[in-house]
Write an enzyme that holds these catalytic residues in place. Structure first.
Site, PDB file in Angstrom:
ATOM      1  N   SER A   1       0.833  -1.208   0.000  1.00  0.00           N
ATOM      2  CA  SER A   1       0.000   0.000   0.000  1.00  0.00           C
ATOM      3  C   SER A   1       0.870   1.262   0.000  1.00  0.00           C
ATOM      4  O   SER A   1       1.753   1.384  -0.860  1.00  0.00           O
ATOM      5  CB  SER A   1      -0.966  -0.059   1.194  1.00  0.00           C
TER       6      SER A   1
ATOM      7  N   GLU B   1      -9.651  -3.994  -6.346  1.00  0.00           N
ATOM      8  CA  GLU B   1      -9.304  -2.786  -5.587  1.00  0.00           C
ATOM      9  C   GLU B   1      -9.182  -1.543  -6.466  1.00  0.00           C
ATOM     10  O   GLU B   1      -8.802  -1.623  -7.631  1.00  0.00           O
ATOM     11  CB  GLU B   1      -8.058  -3.005  -4.731  1.00  0.00           C
TER      12      GLU B   1
ATOM     13  N   HIS C   1      -7.565  -5.302  -1.477  1.00  0.00           N
ATOM     14  CA  HIS C   1      -6.359  -4.585  -1.069  1.00  0.00           C
ATOM     15  C   HIS C   1      -5.606  -5.352   0.029  1.00  0.00           C
ATOM     16  O   HIS C   1      -6.169  -5.690   1.067  1.00  0.00           O
ATOM     17  CB  HIS C   1      -6.778  -3.198  -0.551  1.00  0.00           C
TER      18      HIS C   1
END
Lengths: 296, 296
Positions: free
Chosen positions: A144, A238, A268
């Site tokens: 991320s 995502e 995610h």
């Protein structure tokens, strides 16, 4: 089985408190709690230390057989997350790769605004490179926001002429802090984790006025020439999927070796749900295999 | 010099945000931040581990010369504090005693209500006793709520027939969760740290309905027969002074060896302000000397 698992994961995520009713301190605490305070498996050595003046936790399982190292950059939208929140993933990586994993405790926004996260990764990596007897070959891994920060750090290191890591792996990297790509709206109802409005809020805390399309904040806009071999794993569901596809295309055009894995039905950083998702186990194994193939 | 230092400390404390405007998560985060993320001195080895199933951080400075151990129980009114918030104090203790310090990450209220903190101390201590080759003689040290929890743990261990620690030291222990003693009102304007109303709020989160005068919650009401040699250090200006005096009198009547040091002009856990208070340095040294005299 996979379908049952992802349904359960979606139920868990749907039951989370609304982020608009949650203070940043509460979000950070909830994320850290995911890492399981006081639930350290007996086969794990966990040391708090510093790398380049930045705090970090070194995870070494009894399965560690090699002198090479992983530097891990956690996610949390630049405002949350820590070595504690991502401890479970670090333990699995240490076991599967057979190497110690250094979980970087980089500075979070708003206390530490852009480009603090990127510079913290650079500092830690440089100290590891300066002590080759101790750290060996280095893989840089992140998820991320951590994936975005580490790619920006790679461009800084490349421009400065530093030797680059042997391998790079990113799980669902956040590469566009302007949240401009179509998938932010196209997959808004499909992605149970991320929303454009939430990410823009977090991005503004981190950017503190900087341009969201600054390539050091949003490496989808960066020159990717000369980056090391890279594996990227992403879930098909995502909102980050479009910027990741664009990044991979740009990287390949620039001559980089990038392997993209899009995992159908996955979300995610699905790697965090090992107990429920066979794909989480499989993806982490493949990530570990990729790193080991570059360590050889 | 001491007067200048305590004036500065009082200014710092007066500038803190009002606790009524602060969420518990924010209070915990602010307290942890006092421990200084990423500011680990190079002479410190810091390992995250478990004792009796409870998380803890083991601090070992390069000055560690002995195989004896300190189990440290941090303060924070049973609702805040952690091995991170009290890391600085742990490092100094490890250096001055020359022993590793195990900072217990016991469960906090409201998530873990009474008597969780007490039982966590018991569990950790028992595991240390079961491995004498590794831990040697044990000193039990704590501040504020941690001091109260450790004294309650001692009564549990005594009643169960467990061997007790070689030494016990408490800094400003909180011994009466009903906050009934006169000094809560008499010193209300003098104590810059603690208030009766705030402590009663925190106590109710921890007690979750239990009687505040239950001796396991408020060891000033406990039978103190058979407790090990104990040093208690307290500031003259803190609202806890009356319950501490009462506790010391009761302990002596019960035949315990208790040394009480009341430090003039000093406040709750003044040991935390080493950079400003010469008395903080002196008190910590004397605490270390006391422990070492019992280790011999």
């Amino acid at each position: 089985m996979a379908a049952v698992g992802i349904k359960k994961v979606r139920e868990i995520l749907a039951a989370r408190p609304d982020r608009h009713n949650t203070s940043l301190a509460d979000r950070r605490a909830a994320m850290d709690a995911m890492g399981g305070r006081g639930k350290l498996p007996p086969n794990v050595d966990l040391k708090v230390m510093e790398l380049g003046g930045i705090g970090c936790e070194c995870i070494a399982t009894k399965g560690v057989t090699q002198t090479n190292s992983i530097l891990y950059v956690h996610g949390g939208a630049y405002v949350a997350g820590s070595p504690r929140s991502h401890r479970g993933l670090g333990i699995v990586l240490s076991e599967e790769v057979g190497a110690p994993v250094f979980m970087l405790d980089y500075g979070l926004a708003p206390e530490c605004p852009f480009p603090a996260a990127v510079l913290d990764v650079v500092s830690a990596y440089r100290e590891m490179r300066q002590r080759p007897d101790e750290f060996g070959a280095i893989a840089l891994v992140g998820d991320s926001a951590g994936g975005g920060a580490l790619i920006s750090a790679l461009t800084v290191l490349r421009d400065a002429g530093d030797p680059l890591p042997s391998a790079v792996a990113c799980i669902s990297p956040w590469l566009d802090l302007s949240c401009s790509f179509d998938s932010y709206t196209r997959l808004a109802d499909t992605d149970p984790f991320l929303s454009k409005s939430g990410l823009l809020q977090d991005a503004s805390l981190y950017l503190a006025g900087a341009d969201p399309k600054n390539p050091l904040a949003s490496p989808v806009y960066a020159d990717l020439t000369g980056l090391p071999p890279m594996l990227i794993q992403v879930g098909s569901e995502e909102v980050l999927i479009d910027e990741i596809n664009t990044f991979v295309d740009a990287g390949k055009l620039a001559g980089c070796h990038i392997t993209l894995q899009v995992w159908p039905d996955m979300i995610h950083v699905f790697h965090a749900f090992r107990a429920l998702l066979p794909d989480a186990v499989a993806a982490t194994s493949q990530l570990a295999e990729f790193i080991n193939s570059k360590f050889e």
